[in-house]
Write an enzyme that holds these catalytic residues in place. Structure first.
Site, PDB file in Angstrom:
ATOM      1  N   ASP A  56     -18.027 -17.193   9.178  1.00 27.83           N
ATOM      2  CA  ASP A  56     -17.861 -16.122   8.187  1.00 27.83           C
ATOM      3  C   ASP A  56     -19.251 -15.557   7.921  1.00 27.83           C
ATOM      4  O   ASP A  56     -20.212 -16.322   7.777  1.00 27.83           O
ATOM      5  CB  ASP A  56     -17.258 -16.696   6.900  1.00 27.83           C
ATOM      6  CG  ASP A  56     -16.611 -15.621   6.040  1.00 27.83           C
ATOM      7  OD1 ASP A  56     -15.395 -15.712   5.789  1.00 27.83           O
ATOM      8  OD2 ASP A  56     -17.340 -14.686   5.613  1.00 27.83           O
ATOM      9  N   LEU A  89     -19.923 -13.938   5.274  1.00 28.13           N
ATOM     10  CA  LEU A  89     -19.968 -13.930   3.805  1.00 28.13           C
ATOM     11  C   LEU A  89     -20.143 -12.532   3.235  1.00 28.13           C
ATOM     12  O   LEU A  89     -20.582 -12.382   2.093  1.00 28.13           O
ATOM     13  CB  LEU A  89     -21.060 -14.881   3.284  1.00 28.13           C
ATOM     14  CG  LEU A  89     -20.866 -16.354   3.683  1.00 28.13           C
ATOM     15  CD1 LEU A  89     -22.015 -17.211   3.149  1.00 28.13           C
ATOM     16  CD2 LEU A  89     -19.540 -16.912   3.152  1.00 28.13           C
ATOM     17  N   TYR A 137      -6.770   1.403   8.212  1.00 28.33           N
ATOM     18  CA  TYR A 137      -6.662  -0.057   8.157  1.00 28.33           C
ATOM     19  C   TYR A 137      -5.520  -0.528   9.063  1.00 28.33           C
ATOM     20  O   TYR A 137      -5.697  -1.379   9.938  1.00 28.33           O
ATOM     21  CB  TYR A 137      -6.439  -0.524   6.710  1.00 28.33           C
ATOM     22  CG  TYR A 137      -5.941  -1.940   6.644  1.00 28.33           C
ATOM     23  CD1 TYR A 137      -6.786  -2.998   6.979  1.00 28.33           C
ATOM     24  CD2 TYR A 137      -4.618  -2.238   6.300  1.00 28.33           C
ATOM     25  CE1 TYR A 137      -6.323  -4.313   6.969  1.00 28.33           C
ATOM     26  CE2 TYR A 137      -4.150  -3.533   6.288  1.00 28.33           C
ATOM     27  CZ  TYR A 137      -5.005  -4.570   6.619  1.00 28.33           C
ATOM     28  OH  TYR A 137      -4.533  -5.855   6.621  1.00 28.33           O
ATOM     29  N   ASP A 172       1.623   4.839  -0.276  1.00 28.89           N
ATOM     30  CA  ASP A 172       2.444   3.690  -0.688  1.00 28.89           C
ATOM     31  C   ASP A 172       3.909   3.920  -0.313  1.00 28.89           C
ATOM     32  O   ASP A 172       4.574   4.764  -0.902  1.00 28.89           O
ATOM     33  CB  ASP A 172       2.363   3.502  -2.214  1.00 28.89           C
ATOM     34  CG  ASP A 172       1.354   2.452  -2.625  1.00 28.89           C
ATOM     35  OD1 ASP A 172       0.899   1.687  -1.751  1.00 28.89           O
ATOM     36  OD2 ASP A 172       1.030   2.390  -3.825  1.00 28.89           O
TER      37      ASP A 172
HETATM   38  N1  UDP Z   1       0.124  -1.237  -7.713  1.00 27.62           N
HETATM   39  C1  UDP Z   1       0.111  -0.660  -8.967  1.00 27.62           C
HETATM   40  N2  UDP Z   1      -1.064  -0.676  -9.669  1.00 27.62           N
HETATM   41  C2  UDP Z   1      -2.207  -1.239  -9.197  1.00 27.62           C
HETATM   42  C3  UDP Z   1      -2.176  -1.845  -7.912  1.00 27.62           C
HETATM   43  C4  UDP Z   1      -0.984  -1.815  -7.204  1.00 27.62           C
HETATM   44  O1  UDP Z   1       1.122  -0.138  -9.450  1.00 27.62           O
HETATM   45  O2  UDP Z   1      -3.237  -1.212  -9.880  1.00 27.62           O
HETATM   46  C5  UDP Z   1       1.371  -1.234  -6.934  1.00 27.62           C
HETATM   47  C6  UDP Z   1       1.247  -0.513  -5.605  1.00 27.62           C
HETATM   48  O3  UDP Z   1       1.573   0.840  -5.755  1.00 27.62           O
HETATM   49  C7  UDP Z   1       2.248  -1.275  -4.739  1.00 27.62           C
HETATM   50  C8  UDP Z   1       2.270  -2.667  -5.332  1.00 27.62           C
HETATM   51  O4  UDP Z   1       1.696  -2.565  -6.631  1.00 27.62           O
HETATM   52  O5  UDP Z   1       3.529  -0.730  -4.898  1.00 27.62           O
HETATM   53  C9  UDP Z   1       1.460  -3.655  -4.525  1.00 27.62           C
HETATM   54  O6  UDP Z   1       0.191  -3.104  -4.273  1.00 27.62           O
HETATM   55  P1  UDP Z   1      -1.015  -3.960  -3.689  1.00 27.62           P
HETATM   56  O7  UDP Z   1      -2.222  -3.083  -3.685  1.00 27.62           O
HETATM   57  O8  UDP Z   1      -1.088  -5.253  -4.430  1.00 27.62           O
HETATM   58  O9  UDP Z   1      -0.551  -4.317  -2.222  1.00 27.62           O
HETATM   59  P2  UDP Z   1      -0.087  -3.357  -0.997  1.00 27.62           P
HETATM   60  O10 UDP Z   1       1.418  -3.309  -1.081  1.00 27.62           O
HETATM   61  O11 UDP Z   1      -0.742  -2.042  -1.152  1.00 27.62           O
HETATM   62  O12 UDP Z   1      -0.548  -4.123   0.189  1.00 27.62           O
END
Ligand code: UDP
Length: 323
Positions: free
Chosen positions: A32, A34, A141, A284
């Site tokens: 790693d 780090l 990503y 999302d």
């Molecule tokens: N989410 C939210 N507020 C935040 C962070 C995330 O409402 O501050 C929501 C986001 O829109 C998604 C879910 O929580 O629907 C999970 O998001 P996260 O970023 O944890 O993981 P992802 O699904 O993006 O990998």
């Protein structure tokens, strides 16, 4: 028992996997740099601070340690950051991985477990998602992970390089007794952010309440990091036993909405998490839920900590210990 190299073993999922590999009796060495992990998440004796881009050092290490298989976690994981600096994600998640593959081929180590992601599917046509859903990433990503998945398909075909690709859904929870948990800086994940809101009184923002879901908030498949870690043990042992390359989703198969997560945090902590409602976050998908029956059937894995309240309780204990 085997000698296993874990890249990114100072990070969230890597540190838990290292812990469970050792419990299982395997001999682990962690690489790693780090840059985003924490040295205290790894026993000092097995940590090597090496940049994966340094192929020669990797070759030396793999020879010295007689490595038999690699579990490759080291990567950047922030979707938002990847849309600002895509080149960072291609350099780090793809470029450094090519260096690792070259070191593995040079030393004849041809067994790899790879951290992939549900982001490889983009906005899937059907939920729960099965592994045959096509690649359709919607951010750099996800694209960086797909690029590596495709390389692995070619390496399997022409170089007898055997890999298990694990497509993670939403990793969360912690192993507080082992001092391990989620510590991203900045934190962007829902559960740690809600727990922080409980601790500080600063509201967390809910990204959108107008989705086509029963309560209007996004649905995700939250998987306990220890269940996820155990999937890697099944995967690497499959390869060590001469198993073929494959790809598996890792999730519980149960989706929970943002509002359901807020309710779980209230049950676990006894406090109402403060929150505000904001606009949707770009990129999302409304719902991402794994069909992980392939992993259960083929490798015998099953999630043992699938209850959301258990996941939140472990994350809460870790957050309170690191307040
Ligand atoms: N989410 C939210 N507020 C935040 C962070 C995330 O409402 O501050 C929501 C986001 O829109 C998604 C879910 O929580 O629907 C999970 O998001 P996260 O970023 O944890 O993981 P992802 O699904 O993006 O990998």
């Amino acid at each position: 028992m085997a000698k296993i190299l874990v890249t990114g073993g100072a990070g969230f999922i890597g540190s838990h996997t290292r812990y469970f590999l050792e419990k299982q009796g395997h001999n682990v060495i962690v690489v790693d740099n780090l840059s985003r992990g924490y040295a205290e998440s790894v026993p000092a004796a097995i940590l090597r601070q090496i940049n994966l881009k340094d192929t020669d050092r990797l070759i030396d290490l793999m020879r010295q340690e007689a490595v038999e298989a690699v579990i490759h976690f080291a990567a950047y994981i922030s979707v938002g950051e990847s849309t600002v600096f895509p080149e960072l994600y291609f350099t780090n998640n793809v470029g450094a991985t090519i260096s690792l593959f070259n070191a593995m081929l040079e030393t004849g180590v041809k067994k790899l477990v790879f951290s992939s992601t549900a982001a490889a599917y983009g906005i899937p046509a059907k939920v729960p998602i099965t592994e045959d859903e096509p690649y359709a990433p919607i951010n750099p990503y996800g694209e960086s992970k797909v690029m590596v998945e495709k390389m692995l398909e070619w390496l399997d075909k022409y170089r007898e390089f055997r890999a298990i690709r694990l497509r993670y859904f939403n990793a969360c929870g912690a192993e507080p007794e082992a001092g391990l948990g989620e510590r991203h800086d900045p934190e962007t994940h829902l559960i740690p952010l809600i727990l922080k809101a409980v601790q500080t009184g600063e509201p967390v923002k809910v990204f959108g309440i107008d989705y086509p879901t029963p309560d209007g908030t996004c649905i995700r498949d939250y998987i306990h990091v220890s269940d996820l870690a155990e999937a890697h043990i099944f995967a690497v042992e499959h390869l060590l036993n001469g198993g073929a390359s494959d790809v598996f989703n890792v999730g519980t198969g149960h989706g929970k909405s943002v509002k359901e997560v807020l309710a779980s945090v209230e049950r676990v902590t006894g406090k109402k998490p403060p929150f505000t409602i904001g606009p949707r976050r770009e990129g999302d998908p409304p719902s991402l839920v794994a069909d992980s029956s392939k992993l259960q059937t083929k490798l015998g894995w099953s999630p043992k900590r699938a209850e959301l309240d258990k996941i939140v309780a472990d994350a809460w204990q870790f957050a309170e210990n690191h307040r």
